[in-house]
Design an enzyme around this catalytic site. Structure first.
Site, short mmCIF file in Angstrom:
data_model
loop_
_atom_site.label_atom_id
_atom_site.label_comp_id
_atom_site.label_asym_id
_atom_site.label_seq_id
_atom_site.Cartn_x
_atom_site.Cartn_y
_atom_site.Cartn_z
N TYR A 76 0.83 -1.21 0.00
CA TYR A 76 0.00 0.00 0.00
C TYR A 76 0.87 1.26 0.00
O TYR A 76 0.72 2.13 -0.86
CB TYR A 76 -0.91 -0.04 1.23
CG TYR A 76 -1.87 1.12 1.35
CD1 TYR A 76 -3.03 1.15 0.58
CD2 TYR A 76 -1.63 2.16 2.24
CE1 TYR A 76 -3.93 2.22 0.70
CE2 TYR A 76 -2.53 3.21 2.37
CZ TYR A 76 -3.68 3.24 1.60
OH TYR A 76 -4.56 4.28 1.72
N GLU B 24 4.17 1.78 -0.61
CA GLU B 24 5.01 1.96 -1.80
C GLU B 24 4.14 2.09 -3.05
O GLU B 24 4.49 2.81 -3.99
CB GLU B 24 6.01 0.80 -1.95
CG GLU B 24 7.03 0.72 -0.82
CD GLU B 24 8.07 1.85 -0.83
OE1 GLU B 24 7.91 2.83 -1.58
OE2 GLU B 24 9.05 1.74 -0.07
N VAL C 269 -9.45 1.28 12.83
CA VAL C 269 -9.65 1.35 14.28
C VAL C 269 -11.00 1.94 14.69
O VAL C 269 -11.66 1.42 15.59
CB VAL C 269 -8.46 2.07 14.97
CG1 VAL C 269 -8.37 3.54 14.59
CG2 VAL C 269 -8.50 1.89 16.45
N VAL C 270 -11.44 3.02 14.03
CA VAL C 270 -12.68 3.67 14.49
C VAL C 270 -13.86 2.73 14.31
O VAL C 270 -14.66 2.52 15.25
CB VAL C 270 -12.92 5.01 13.74
CG1 VAL C 270 -14.29 5.58 14.10
CG2 VAL C 270 -11.82 6.01 14.07
N ASP D 74 3.66 -0.86 12.26
CA ASP D 74 2.57 0.05 12.62
C ASP D 74 3.18 1.41 13.00
O ASP D 74 3.98 1.49 13.93
CB ASP D 74 1.82 -0.54 13.82
CG ASP D 74 0.42 0.00 13.97
OD1 ASP D 74 -0.52 -0.69 13.55
OD2 ASP D 74 0.27 1.11 14.52
N PRO D 75 2.83 2.50 12.27
CA PRO D 75 3.47 3.79 12.59
C PRO D 75 3.21 4.21 14.04
O PRO D 75 2.11 4.04 14.56
CB PRO D 75 2.80 4.75 11.60
CG PRO D 75 2.39 3.89 10.45
CD PRO D 75 1.97 2.58 11.09
P1 NAD Z 1 -12.70 1.99 0.60
O1 NAD Z 1 -12.00 0.66 0.70
O2 NAD Z 1 -14.00 2.16 1.29
O3 NAD Z 1 -12.91 2.40 -0.92
C1 NAD Z 1 -12.10 1.98 -1.98
C2 NAD Z 1 -13.00 1.68 -3.16
O4 NAD Z 1 -12.18 1.29 -4.27
C3 NAD Z 1 -13.96 0.52 -2.90
O5 NAD Z 1 -15.25 0.86 -3.34
C4 NAD Z 1 -13.36 -0.62 -3.71
O6 NAD Z 1 -14.34 -1.57 -4.11
C5 NAD Z 1 -12.74 0.13 -4.88
N1 NAD Z 1 -11.63 -0.60 -5.52
C6 NAD Z 1 -10.57 -1.19 -4.93
N2 NAD Z 1 -9.77 -1.76 -5.85
C7 NAD Z 1 -10.33 -1.50 -7.06
C8 NAD Z 1 -9.99 -1.82 -8.39
N3 NAD Z 1 -8.88 -2.54 -8.68
N4 NAD Z 1 -10.80 -1.40 -9.40
C9 NAD Z 1 -11.93 -0.69 -9.14
N5 NAD Z 1 -12.31 -0.36 -7.88
C10 NAD Z 1 -11.52 -0.76 -6.86
O7 NAD Z 1 -11.63 3.06 1.12
P2 NAD Z 1 -11.80 4.62 1.40
O8 NAD Z 1 -11.52 4.84 2.84
O9 NAD Z 1 -13.03 5.14 0.78
O10 NAD Z 1 -10.52 5.16 0.60
C11 NAD Z 1 -10.64 5.76 -0.69
C12 NAD Z 1 -9.26 6.22 -1.14
O11 NAD Z 1 -8.71 7.15 -0.21
C13 NAD Z 1 -8.24 5.09 -1.30
O12 NAD Z 1 -7.46 5.35 -2.45
C14 NAD Z 1 -7.40 5.21 -0.06
O13 NAD Z 1 -6.09 4.74 -0.29
C15 NAD Z 1 -7.43 6.71 0.20
N6 NAD Z 1 -7.19 7.00 1.63
C16 NAD Z 1 -8.17 6.82 2.55
C17 NAD Z 1 -7.91 7.10 3.89
C18 NAD Z 1 -8.97 6.95 4.96
O14 NAD Z 1 -8.67 7.17 6.13
N7 NAD Z 1 -10.21 6.64 4.66
C19 NAD Z 1 -6.65 7.53 4.29
C20 NAD Z 1 -5.66 7.67 3.31
C21 NAD Z 1 -5.95 7.44 1.98
N1 UDP Z 2 -5.80 -0.53 15.84
C1 UDP Z 2 -6.19 -0.99 17.09
N2 UDP Z 2 -7.30 -1.77 17.17
C2 UDP Z 2 -8.03 -2.13 16.08
C3 UDP Z 2 -7.63 -1.64 14.80
C4 UDP Z 2 -6.49 -0.85 14.71
O1 UDP Z 2 -5.56 -0.70 18.11
O2 UDP Z 2 -9.03 -2.84 16.24
C5 UDP Z 2 -4.63 0.38 15.78
C6 UDP Z 2 -3.61 0.06 14.68
O3 UDP Z 2 -2.65 -0.87 15.15
C7 UDP Z 2 -3.02 1.43 14.42
C8 UDP Z 2 -4.18 2.39 14.66
O4 UDP Z 2 -5.12 1.67 15.44
O5 UDP Z 2 -2.01 1.72 15.37
C9 UDP Z 2 -4.87 2.85 13.38
O6 UDP Z 2 -5.15 1.71 12.61
P1 UDP Z 2 -5.96 1.76 11.25
O7 UDP Z 2 -5.94 0.40 10.66
O8 UDP Z 2 -7.28 2.40 11.49
O9 UDP Z 2 -5.16 2.80 10.33
P2 UDP Z 2 -3.61 2.98 9.95
O10 UDP Z 2 -2.76 2.10 10.81
O11 UDP Z 2 -3.54 2.60 8.53
O12 UDP Z 2 -3.36 4.40 10.23
#
Ligand code: NAD
Ligand code: UDP
Length: 318
Positions: free
Chosen positions: A143, A145, A185-186, A269-270
């Site tokens: 993810y 990279e 996590v949320v 895990d960051p």
């Molecule tokens: P999500 O998993 O709910 O949505 C991703 C969507 O992409 C899904 O509907 C999935 O079916 C579709 N998808 C995945 N692979 C696909 C493919 N090969 N072809 C077509 N569709 C595909 O995630 P999200 O939280 O809505 O995230 C949306 C974007 O925002 C992602 O690119 C994610 O990396 C980025 N992002 C989200 C967060 C966050 O906290 N929610 C943080 C950082 C980046």
């Molecule tokens: N985490 C946790 N309990 C859970 C899911 C995640 O303690 O049930 C922690 C996870 O190890 C990380 C943080 O919550 O430290 C955020 O995780 P998440 O998967 O939501 O996002 P990301 O790590 O990608 O920021």
């Protein structure tokens, strides 16, 4: 305008589509339904300004559009690690296909990148100029990279082919419509509290994250897409919490009797994460408006409704 949203049936994509449809655009939602579902865009099906296409972005597609919001990619570690090679293909081949489409039809291209490009950061909070500390061979690398290559591709198409790009780096975002089994996590903690099962904390819970509510993030997306700056721009809420603080807040809000359960910390895990949003404030006049408690209340209400009879009596409304 005619606007394509890849990943439009997912959590963030569907909130973005709501905003674009309300603004009276023609919207095409493209999704392979890996972590998204039709339910998220159901309210627009049948609307003459809305099209839904089931398609995997690792395959090329020809469409005529003015703007592309490229969000397709599973965002939760559980889902992006399930098939890591597919995650890389989605980020690399998929992003190339969508940039190729943008180049052909001269559409503006918006990349949903991530704070994960900063990896386990040595600089805190993280400004856009920080180049990151990412493990190239770990379980999160597909993810992290993958998104770093996606950013590189966007900038190379921009320099080499004049593609008009915008790049946003999204920090942890939450809100209604997250999947019950999303794994982030949320959603995990809220679902556990509503079901009355112990709240899982990975490690000792001292790692931090900064949580942005979905509507704030989408406002930032739209402002960035329609400004003149290519990016990258951090969009996130600088309010920083330890995971233990988050768990205790949700426990208090949903079900004070529910236990906390400590589980091993996943690899790489960051330790901490918080956006420096100076650029977004200056450039887009943007900052988050929804405080954590309020955003959590709305998210809890959404899960309570979707879980229905699975919600235990001890998860009282307060
Ligand atoms: P999500 O998993 O709910 O949505 C991703 C969507 O992409 C899904 O509907 C999935 O079916 C579709 N998808 C995945 N692979 C696909 C493919 N090969 N072809 C077509 N569709 C595909 O995630 P999200 O939280 O809505 O995230 C949306 C974007 O925002 C992602 O690119 C994610 O990396 C980025 N992002 C989200 C967060 C966050 O906290 N929610 C943080 C950082 C980046
Ligand atoms: N985490 C946790 N309990 C859970 C899911 C995640 O303690 O049930 C922690 C996870 O190890 C990380 C943080 O919550 O430290 C955020 O995780 P998440 O998967 O939501 O996002 P990301 O790590 O990608 O920021």
């Amino acid at each position: 305008m005619r606007i394509l949203v890849t990943g439009g049936a997912g959590f963030l994509g569907s909130h973005l589509i709501d905003r674009l449809m309300i603004a009276d655009h023609d919207v095409i939602c493209l999704d392979n339904f890996y972590t998204g579902n039709k339910q998220n865009v159901l309210q627009w099906i049948g609307n003459p300004k809305f099209d839904l296409i089931r398609h995997d972005i690792t395959e090329p597609i020809r469409l005529e559009v003015d703007q592309i919001y490229h969000l397709a990619c599973p965002a939760s570690p559980v889902h992006y690690q399930y098939n890591p090679v597919k995650t890389i293909k989605t980020n690399v081949l998929g992003t190339m296909n969508m940039l190729g489409l943008a180049k052909r039809v001269k559409a503006r291209f918006f990349l949903a990148s991530t704070s994960e490009v900063y990896g386990d950061p040595e600089v805190h909070p993280q400004p856009e100029s920080y180049r990151g500390s990412v493990n190239t061979i770990g379980i999160r690398s597909c993810y992290d990279e993958g998104k770093r290559v996606a950013e590189t591709l966007a900038f190379d198409y921009h320099r080499q082919n004049d593609v008009d790009i915008r790049v946003v780096r999204i920090f942890n975002t939450y809100g209604p419509r997250m999947l019950e089994n999303d794994g982030r996590v949320v959603s995990n903690l809220i679902v556990q509290a509503l079901k009355g099962v112990p709240l899982t904390i990975y490690g000792d819970g001292s790692q931090t994250r900064s949580f942005c509510y979905a509507s704030d993030l989408i406002e930032g997306f739209i402002r960035l897409m329609n400004c003149d700056y290519v990016g990258p721009v951090n969009i996130g809420n600088p309010g920083e919490y330890t995971i233990l603080q988050l768990a205790k807040t949700i426990q208090e809000m949903v079900n004070p009797g529910v236990a906390l359960k400590f589980e091993p910390l996943p690899q790489d895990d960051p330790r901490r994460r918080k956006p420096d949003i100076t650029l977004a404030q200056k450039l887009l006049d943007w900052e988050p408006t929804v405080p954590l408690q309020e955003g959590l209340s709305r998210t809890i209400a959404d899960f309570r409704q979707r879980l229905g009879s699975e919600v235990v009596a001890s998860a009282v409304l307060r």
